[in-house]
Design a protein around this motif. Structure first.
Motif, PDB file in Angstrom:
ATOM      1  N   ASP A  22      40.259  47.468  36.690  1.00 30.01           N
ATOM      2  CA  ASP A  22      40.794  47.715  38.037  1.00 30.01           C
ATOM      3  C   ASP A  22      41.733  46.628  38.558  1.00 30.01           C
ATOM      4  O   ASP A  22      42.180  46.700  39.702  1.00 30.01           O
ATOM      5  CB  ASP A  22      39.682  47.932  39.079  1.00 30.01           C
ATOM      6  CG  ASP A  22      39.093  49.327  38.981  1.00 30.01           C
ATOM      7  OD1 ASP A  22      39.728  50.187  38.330  1.00 30.01           O
ATOM      8  OD2 ASP A  22      38.005  49.556  39.539  1.00 30.01           O
ATOM      9  N   GLY A  24      44.620  46.179  37.323  1.00 30.37           N
ATOM     10  CA  GLY A  24      45.961  46.775  37.352  1.00 30.37           C
ATOM     11  C   GLY A  24      46.724  46.819  36.035  1.00 30.37           C
ATOM     12  O   GLY A  24      47.943  46.957  36.045  1.00 30.37           O
ATOM     13  N   LYS A  25      46.015  46.759  34.898  1.00 33.12           N
ATOM     14  CA  LYS A  25      46.687  46.807  33.584  1.00 33.12           C
ATOM     15  C   LYS A  25      47.486  48.099  33.403  1.00 33.12           C
ATOM     16  O   LYS A  25      48.664  48.068  33.059  1.00 33.12           O
ATOM     17  CB  LYS A  25      45.653  46.712  32.434  1.00 33.12           C
ATOM     18  CG  LYS A  25      44.854  45.433  32.422  1.00 33.12           C
ATOM     19  CD  LYS A  25      43.816  45.429  31.322  1.00 33.12           C
ATOM     20  CE  LYS A  25      42.687  46.443  31.529  1.00 33.12           C
ATOM     21  NZ  LYS A  25      41.837  46.150  32.698  1.00 33.12           N
ATOM     22  N   THR A  26      46.801  49.232  33.655  1.00 30.55           N
ATOM     23  CA  THR A  26      47.449  50.527  33.460  1.00 30.55           C
ATOM     24  C   THR A  26      48.626  50.685  34.414  1.00 30.55           C
ATOM     25  O   THR A  26      49.707  51.119  34.015  1.00 30.55           O
ATOM     26  CB  THR A  26      46.429  51.657  33.714  1.00 30.55           C
ATOM     27  OG1 THR A  26      45.205  51.300  33.074  1.00 30.55           O
ATOM     28  CG2 THR A  26      46.912  52.986  33.180  1.00 30.55           C
ATOM     29  N   SER A  27      48.424  50.306  35.684  1.00 27.70           N
ATOM     30  CA  SER A  27      49.498  50.439  36.675  1.00 27.70           C
ATOM     31  C   SER A  27      50.694  49.583  36.284  1.00 27.70           C
ATOM     32  O   SER A  27      51.841  49.997  36.452  1.00 27.70           O
ATOM     33  CB  SER A  27      49.009  49.995  38.052  1.00 27.70           C
ATOM     34  OG  SER A  27      47.820  50.637  38.384  1.00 27.70           O
ATOM     35  N   ASN A 135      48.443  39.967  40.291  1.00 31.32           N
ATOM     36  CA  ASN A 135      48.829  41.316  40.723  1.00 31.32           C
ATOM     37  C   ASN A 135      48.362  41.642  42.151  1.00 31.32           C
ATOM     38  O   ASN A 135      47.482  40.987  42.686  1.00 31.32           O
ATOM     39  CB  ASN A 135      48.238  42.331  39.724  1.00 31.32           C
ATOM     40  CG  ASN A 135      48.763  43.729  39.950  1.00 31.32           C
ATOM     41  OD1 ASN A 135      49.893  43.912  40.392  1.00 31.32           O
ATOM     42  ND2 ASN A 135      47.940  44.733  39.642  1.00 31.32           N
ATOM     43  N   LYS A 136      48.945  42.665  42.703  1.00 29.14           N
ATOM     44  CA  LYS A 136      48.596  43.228  44.015  1.00 29.14           C
ATOM     45  C   LYS A 136      49.014  42.335  45.179  1.00 29.14           C
ATOM     46  O   LYS A 136      48.356  42.315  46.217  1.00 29.14           O
ATOM     47  CB  LYS A 136      47.093  43.563  44.106  1.00 29.14           C
ATOM     48  CG  LYS A 136      46.559  44.412  42.934  1.00 29.14           C
ATOM     49  CD  LYS A 136      45.225  45.071  43.235  1.00 29.14           C
ATOM     50  CE  LYS A 136      44.658  45.730  41.968  1.00 29.14           C
ATOM     51  NZ  LYS A 136      43.429  46.485  42.213  1.00 29.14           N
ATOM     52  N   ASP A 138      51.170  42.904  47.173  1.00 30.66           N
ATOM     53  CA  ASP A 138      51.475  43.785  48.315  1.00 30.66           C
ATOM     54  C   ASP A 138      50.267  44.053  49.202  1.00 30.66           C
ATOM     55  O   ASP A 138      50.424  44.581  50.309  1.00 30.66           O
ATOM     56  CB  ASP A 138      52.031  45.129  47.802  1.00 30.66           C
ATOM     57  CG  ASP A 138      51.021  45.859  46.933  1.00 30.66           C
ATOM     58  OD1 ASP A 138      50.673  45.336  45.851  1.00 30.66           O
ATOM     59  OD2 ASP A 138      50.553  46.939  47.351  1.00 30.66           O
ATOM     60  N   ALA A 204      52.154  45.733  40.823  1.00 33.45           N
ATOM     61  CA  ALA A 204      52.365  46.834  39.881  1.00 33.45           C
ATOM     62  C   ALA A 204      52.699  48.121  40.624  1.00 33.45           C
ATOM     63  O   ALA A 204      53.123  49.091  40.017  1.00 33.45           O
ATOM     64  CB  ALA A 204      51.110  47.036  39.029  1.00 33.45           C
TER      65      ALA A 204
HETATM   66  P1  GDP Z   1      43.097  48.784  35.143  1.00 36.46           P
HETATM   67  O1  GDP Z   1      41.667  49.210  35.111  1.00 36.46           O
HETATM   68  O2  GDP Z   1      43.240  47.303  34.979  1.00 36.46           O
HETATM   69  O3  GDP Z   1      43.984  49.545  34.211  1.00 36.46           O
HETATM   70  O4  GDP Z   1      43.619  49.038  36.641  1.00 36.46           O
HETATM   71  P2  GDP Z   1      44.494  50.234  37.238  1.00 36.46           P
HETATM   72  O5  GDP Z   1      45.908  50.072  36.854  1.00 36.46           O
HETATM   73  O6  GDP Z   1      43.834  51.522  36.927  1.00 36.46           O
HETATM   74  O7  GDP Z   1      44.418  49.913  38.791  1.00 36.46           O
HETATM   75  C1  GDP Z   1      43.204  50.003  39.515  1.00 36.46           C
HETATM   76  C2  GDP Z   1      43.493  50.384  40.952  1.00 36.46           C
HETATM   77  O8  GDP Z   1      44.264  49.367  41.592  1.00 36.46           O
HETATM   78  C3  GDP Z   1      44.304  51.673  41.074  1.00 36.46           C
HETATM   79  O9  GDP Z   1      43.826  52.380  42.194  1.00 36.46           O
HETATM   80  C4  GDP Z   1      45.713  51.177  41.324  1.00 36.46           C
HETATM   81  O10 GDP Z   1      46.493  52.082  42.079  1.00 36.46           O
HETATM   82  C5  GDP Z   1      45.469  49.908  42.106  1.00 36.46           C
HETATM   83  N1  GDP Z   1      46.543  48.915  41.915  1.00 36.46           N
HETATM   84  C6  GDP Z   1      46.963  48.408  40.720  1.00 36.46           C
HETATM   85  N2  GDP Z   1      47.951  47.524  40.915  1.00 36.46           N
HETATM   86  C7  GDP Z   1      48.183  47.473  42.246  1.00 36.46           C
HETATM   87  C8  GDP Z   1      49.113  46.744  43.083  1.00 36.46           C
HETATM   88  O11 GDP Z   1      49.926  45.933  42.649  1.00 36.46           O
HETATM   89  N3  GDP Z   1      49.036  46.965  44.427  1.00 36.46           N
HETATM   90  C9  GDP Z   1      48.142  47.842  44.981  1.00 36.46           C
HETATM   91  N4  GDP Z   1      48.172  48.007  46.299  1.00 36.46           N
HETATM   92  N5  GDP Z   1      47.270  48.541  44.224  1.00 36.46           N
HETATM   93  C10 GDP Z   1      47.276  48.355  42.890  1.00 36.46           C
END
Ligand code: GDP
Length: 357
Positions: A22, A24-27, A135-136, A138, A204
């Protein structure tokens, strides 16, 4: 124009994205792919099996003022789709890590979490150079988003209060990196990337800071990995199995990242198996079809050969006994016994590592 005359001898560095669930790897991977495609150039990205290839021209278009493409002769970056941590630690190439470089994603509000620590341990153990994507950004209270901008441009648009809240979180992460034994700083303050880890604040979602991340990855690869990227493009292919998958019409296949030489349809290969190495012959090399064709056609397209670095699906008899993380070697001009011994030795090394951890 970019000079690509060396692109046939210098391969694309392989980049892995790691981090706590969570964070943000995928995002981040989606954002990089999406922004690259919206650069609008033909060939902005090439989708591989298990990976995405982003050419230097596209990166330079995305990074704008941050990059002078004439500083680079590496052809771009190959991002491998993030496998779980467990598989990352077994993704080896000739005793080193399969990824040449890594991005450790850390949620700027959450800081280090258990899987961040695990990822750091893996990176340390495999000696993989990495950068931290904080990350994040924002989500900082009062943030004024600057979509797709370099992070320092974005910081100029923030209130003092927002910037200082972000800085507090960033210094927390820099402190946690230091506790983990890595001296780190915001990337624009880092003089020597071999001694210090660069931290890139980004989002992301809005894409601010993403140009900076690509610039830092390109710069690091160019400066410290150029020699390792020099390959014989006609050499016997070498790769690592990402995943073993059943595909209708093909039976068991291996999704493979090729990191050296060339793999051709019909090649005899040796693949690490659950018991003995598998000695087999390639029946098909498969790549994803371009998006616009997927609906009407079959999912994969057969190709005659793939050169490093690339992700490809290999169909061949007996691959049901293949193992994720295992080596794949084209036999070509060598006695097969020699290749089998090499694969066995590499597998033994992986098993020792796994047992130790
Ligand atoms: P992973 O488990 O590392 O692949 O994480 P995801 O990419 O699935 O991201 C987990 C959650 O965080 C999702 O709901 C994304 O939309 C949110 N998220 C990821 N990156 C960002 C960011 O830069 N800003 C915001 N506001 N939300 C983010």
């Amino acid at each position: 124009m970019t000079d690509h005359t060396n692109a046939d001898t210098l391969r694309t560095p392989i980049v892995a994205v790691l981090g706590h669930v969570d964070h943000g790897k995928t995002s981040l991977l989606d954002k990089i792919r999406g922004s690259a495609v919206s650069e609008g150039e033909a060939g902005a990205i090439t989708q591989h099996i298990g990976a995405t290839d982003i050419p230097l021209d596209t990166i330079s278009g995305m990074a704008g003022e941050l990059i002078d493409p004439t500083d680079f002769d590496l052809p771009g970056l190959l991002f491998i789709d993030t496998p779980g941590h467990h598989s990352f630690s077994t993704l080896r190439a000739r005793g080193g890590a399969l990824a040449d470089i890594a991005v450790l994603v850390v949620d700027v509000n959450d800081g280090f979490q258990p899987q961040t620590e695990e990822a750091i341990d893996i990176l340390r153990r495999t000696g993989t150079p990495f950068v931290v994507a904080a990350n994040k950004v924002d989500t900082t209270p009062g943030w004024n988003p600057q979509a797709g901008q370099p992070i320092q441009r974005s910081l100029e648009a923030q209130s003092e209060r927002a910037e200082s809240m972000l800085n507090e979180n960033l210094y927390e992460i820099i402190g946690q990196l230091s506790d983990a034994g890595f001296s780190a700083d915001l990337y624009w303050r880092v003089q020597d990337f071999q001694k210090n880890i660069g931290v890139v604040p980004l989002s992301a979602i809005t894409g601010e800071g993403v140009p900076d991340l690509l610039t830092v990855l390109m710069g690091l690869s160019q400066r410290f990995m150029k020699e390792e990227m020099a390959i014989d493009v006609f050499g016997a292919g070498e790769g690592t199995v990402l995943e073993v998958k059943d595909e209708r019409g093909f039976g068991a296949t291996i999704d493979t990242v090729v990191y050296d030489g060339v793999v051709r349809n019909g090649d005899r290969i040796v693949v690490g198996g659950q018991e003995d190495p598998i000695d087999t012959e390639i029946r098909a090399l498969l790549q994803p079809r371009p998006l616009e064709e997927i609906r009407t056609e079959k999912q994969f397209e057969k190709v005659a050969e793939v050169g490093a670095a690339a992700g490809v699906k290999i169909a061949a008899p007996d691959l049901d006994r293949a193992m994720a993380g295992a080596p794949v070697r084209v036999v070509r001009d060598r006695p097969v016994e020699e290749v089998v011994e090499e694969v066995k030795a590499e597998l033994a090394e992986i098993e020792v590592e796994t047992a130790e951890n």
